[in-house]
Design a protein around this motif. Structure first.
Motif, short mmCIF file in Angstrom:
data_model
loop_
_atom_site.label_atom_id
_atom_site.label_comp_id
_atom_site.label_asym_id
_atom_site.label_seq_id
_atom_site.Cartn_x
_atom_site.Cartn_y
_atom_site.Cartn_z
N VAL A 1 0.92 -1.10 0.16
CA VAL A 1 -0.09 0.07 0.01
C VAL A 1 1.17 1.43 -0.03
O VAL A 1 0.51 2.38 -0.33
CB VAL A 1 -0.45 0.05 1.47
N GLY A 2 1.67 1.25 0.81
CA GLY A 2 2.40 2.64 0.70
C GLY A 2 2.16 2.66 1.99
O GLY A 2 1.45 3.26 2.89
N VAL A 3 2.85 4.53 2.03
CA VAL A 3 2.96 5.22 3.83
C VAL A 3 3.50 6.27 3.86
O VAL A 3 4.39 6.55 3.27
CB VAL A 3 3.96 4.25 4.96
N LEU B 1 4.78 2.54 10.68
CA LEU B 1 6.19 2.49 10.15
C LEU B 1 7.00 1.63 10.41
O LEU B 1 7.37 1.54 9.61
CB LEU B 1 6.63 3.95 10.62
N GLN B 2 6.90 1.19 11.54
CA GLN B 2 7.58 0.37 11.92
C GLN B 2 7.54 -1.36 10.88
O GLN B 2 8.20 -1.52 11.27
CB GLN B 2 7.30 -0.26 13.29
N LEU C 1 12.37 -0.30 8.33
CA LEU C 1 12.52 -0.63 9.43
C LEU C 1 12.41 -0.82 10.49
O LEU C 1 11.34 -1.34 10.87
CB LEU C 1 11.54 1.03 9.50
N SER C 2 12.94 0.15 12.12
CA SER C 2 12.99 -1.10 13.21
C SER C 2 11.75 -0.16 13.50
O SER C 2 11.73 1.22 13.44
CB SER C 2 14.17 -0.75 14.44
#
Length: 722
Positions: free
Chosen positions: A491-493, A503-504, A509-510
């Motif tokens: 989908v994308g953010v 986001l995580q 990305l952590s």
């Protein structure tokens, strides 16, 4: 070193054959992963190297690779241990080296494994192994009693001939039990012709008689379906059922007799067969039963996890109702219905409570308050949670909406909303709200953007599973996390609106980096360019490469940041647009779309030095810069009025939303108190192997009422018109 490389090459070839893909594809996935690339990144931005494999196949390759590498490590360990014992033969080395399953390796290792003291090991300590070997040779001549006499030894506690014979038979029983080929045959036979039996053990513990159908139950092992295995396992775990696998013992003993009694004329044949039978019944059968039960459970768990994962994927991909001002309602009786108004971006504008139901029953006051809210905030949609008092609240809201134009309501699956509302995350977001008020906000947001809200909740709590507590929790968590990651990255953010929870899940990305992005945004305002993310603490070059294509900046100073085009290709995109006579500000325009539709991709790949697959993706992104795969799915079913169980009649045609898919059918929300069940047999005129082949969570389906059980509040539906 050459030998190791050759072995790895063989394993890659094996994976390619199993998954029906090219060897180069499997090798590329393994290489890319070892270079530190994530599955979403490989699937999206390295299509040229993988031949456009999707996330699921990439994961399958990596899981199989891990299994085979662990298998090789175990083989090496087993070979080393047997060699140290001085018992490694060329034949055994070949058998272990060629084994394709861990079970085969363990079977071959079994005779050499350090065992706790057994009857056989005690007999060996007493010097009875030569007698056992003599018996196993099934001699034509010789008398067992006379032979056994030789082994009487008071110091070794062999006091009689019977002691010697029984000790030798214990050794023979273990020899039979330890033979890999025997175990393999018995396991296969038990799986193919065994019967699984369940019987009641403690009826009093089954107060609701949930396991009644299994009180006297049997079914062939080869035919039992996954959900019944998990149900039986649960009944056994709760001490309600007793479960056993019953093999065809006569057939197995006949096979063992033929295998071991090669000289029936021998005077020791009967005693040897007695030992062989003991080896099967005492040692092999219980062990194989455990293995078969484990194998059945493993397959059933895989199926349950697969169904849960598919349901979760469809739930997360539910189309968002973007740009709507929503009133969220968390229904309740005594404590009142909590109300939350959120604006188009999900920002909370107003919190309230009304008491339309008993015992408080301030209906007139509740009607006035809700109508005032609907008018004041120009509400466009009402989202009602499907928990306690949901249908009564639905009736209340539906009556009010008759006085308003253009406002619809939707029943929202609120599973997990209470989990989120009581979490540290919710307390941090809404420190001044009560748990139920936070829940109302969450219900409203679930309508606006299901994905952004559902990622805040443990995937196991979203209410689309089947026997989820009876499966390996580690495996379930891994599978569900993979689903969430896949969906989020597809989908994308929007990096300027996304929560840390969302986001995580972005590639690379952590949790710490996700928190740093949100913190940076709060302190410095919106991101205007993807490059700014390079300044985020702990977001290094590799993390930037893996994540940046999935992070969008909708209103920044670089138009390409709106798209899912990776910055590594910006130079090529600029070159392409320049050659076509367009600027970056024109991406998504009708004029550019028309021009791009007339292009031949093959003509441009050489000129731009870019692969066909990547170029096709770039062109798609230039046509639809903010493409969301969810926009292409059918929108949720909006309601204006309410339906009661009493209104239903056999044969009535309705539209409903699929809420959950299980092995035996699908549960469909048709707007009455209870979701109706469409049994697998009522899904199609043709044979249906599994409900997931026909429907998915969130699908809008046409159904016909098959039967209504008013007493139990159950509705049977059909997707086949009579």
């Amino acid at each position: 070193m050459v030998e190791i490389l050759e072995k790895k090459s063989d394993l890659v070839l094996q994976i390619a054959k199993e998954l029906k893909i090219k060897v180069g594809q499997a090798q590329s996935v393994i290489d890319l992963t070892e270079e530190g690339n994530t599955i979403p990144f490989i699937a999206r931005y390295r299509k040229e190297r993988t031949g456009a494999l999707d996330e699921v196949v990439i994961r399958d390759i990596l899981e199989r690779w891990t299994y085979l590498m662990n298998l090789e490590d175990r083989k090496a360990e087993v070979l080393r241990i047997i060699e140290e014992q001085g018992k490694l033969t060329d034949e055994l080395t070949t058998l272990i080296t060629n084994a394709t399953k861990l079970q085969e390796v363990e079977d071959l290792y079994r005779p050499y494994k350090q065992k706790r003291r057994t009857k056989a090991s005690i007999a060996k300590e007493r010097g009875l192994e030569p007698l056992a070997n003599w018996m196993l040779s099934l001699p034509d001549n010789g008398d067992l009693a006379s032979e056994a006499e030789k082994y009487i030894n008071e110091e070794l506690a062999v006091l009689t001939r019977e002691d010697a014979i029984n000790g030798a038979k214990d050794i023979i029983a273990e020899v039979v039990s330890d033979q890999a080929e025997i175990r393999k045959w018995v396991r296969f036979e038990t799986l193919k012709h065994g019967i699984i039996q369940a019987s009641v053990k403690n009826e009093e513990k089954d107060e609701k008689r949930i396991f009644e159908m299994y009180y006297e139950y049997e079914e062939p092992v080869g035919k039992i379906v996954p959900h019944r295995i998990l149900a039986i396992n649960r009944g056994e775990k709760e001490d309600i059922l007793k479960v056993a696998i019953k093999p065809d013992i006569d057939k197995i003993l006949a096979y063992l007799q033929k295998t071991f009694i090669t000289n029936e004329r021998s005077s020791v044949a009967a005693e040897v067969f007695s030992a062989v039978e003991d080896g099967y019944k005492r040692l092999i059968q219980p062990s194989i039963e455990r293995e078969v039960r484990n194998e059945l459970t493993e397959k059933a768990e895989e199926q349950a996890i697969h169904i849960f994962s598919e349901n979760l994927r469809k739930l997360l991909l539910q189309p968002p109702l973007k740009g709507k001002i929503v009133l969220g309602v968390d229904p309740a009786y005594r404590t009142g219905c909590k109300l939350a108004v959120v604006d188009e971006t999900g920002k909370m504008l107003h919190i309230d409570v009304v008491y339309p139901h008993p015992p408080v029953a301030k209906r007139a006051e509740a009607e006035k308050k809700v109508l005032d809210i609907l008018k004041k905030f120009k509400i466009e949609m009402v989202a009602i949670g499907n928990g306690t008092a949901s249908r009564e609240t639905e009736e209340f809201i539906a009556e009010l909406l008759k006085q308003m134009d253009g406002i619809y309501y939707l029943i929202v699956n609120e599973a997990g909303a209470s989990v989120y509302s009581a979490s540290d995350l919710a307390r941090e977001e809404f420190p001044d709200l009560h748990v139920e008020e936070r829940s109302a906000v969450s219900i409203a947001r679930r309508l606006q953007d299901p994905l952004a809200e559902l990622v805040k909740i443990d995937p196991k709590s979203v209410g689309v599973g089947q026997y989820q507590h009876d499966v390996s929790q580690k495996r379930l968590q891994e599978s569900l996390t993979f689903v969430v990651e896949t969906v989020v990255n597809q989908v994308g953010v929007n990096v300027n609106t996304a929560s840390s929870s969302l986001l995580q899940y972005v590639s690379g990305l952590s949790k710490a980096v996700a928190n740093n992005i949100v913190k940076y945004r709060e302190e410095n305002g919106k991101f205007t360019n993807r490059k700014e993310l390079k300044g985020i603490p702990r977001l290094g070059a590799k993390t930037y490469e893996q994540s940046i294509g999935f992070l969008r900046i909708v209103d920044g100073d670089e138009p390409l940041d709106r798209t899912n085009i990776h910055p590594e290709n910006y130079a090529n995109v600029n070159k392409l647009l320049k050659s076509l006579g367009y600027s970056k500000d024109e991406i998504g325009s009708d004029k550019l779309v028309e021009t791009l539709n007339g292009l031949r991709v093959q003509d441009l790949t050489n000129e731009l030095e870019i692969g066909d697959l990547t170029l096709k993706d770039i062109i798609d992104s230039l046509k639809r810069p903010e493409r969301d795969p969810r926009d292409e799915l059918s929108k949720p079913l909006l309601r204006k009025d309410v339906l009661r169980l009493e209104d239903l009649q056999q044969g009535m045609e309705l539209q409903g939303t699929v809420r959950n898919v299980v092995d035996f059918g699908a549960f469909v929300d048709i707007g009455v108190k209870q979701d109706g069940l469409v049994h697998i047999s009522k899904m199609s005129h043709q044979f249906v192997k599994h409900p997931l082949d026909i429907v998915s969570v969130g699908d809008i389906v046409t159904v016909w009422v098959d039967d209504v059980d008013m007493k139990k509040g159950r509705v049977a539906l059909s997707m086949v018109k009579k």
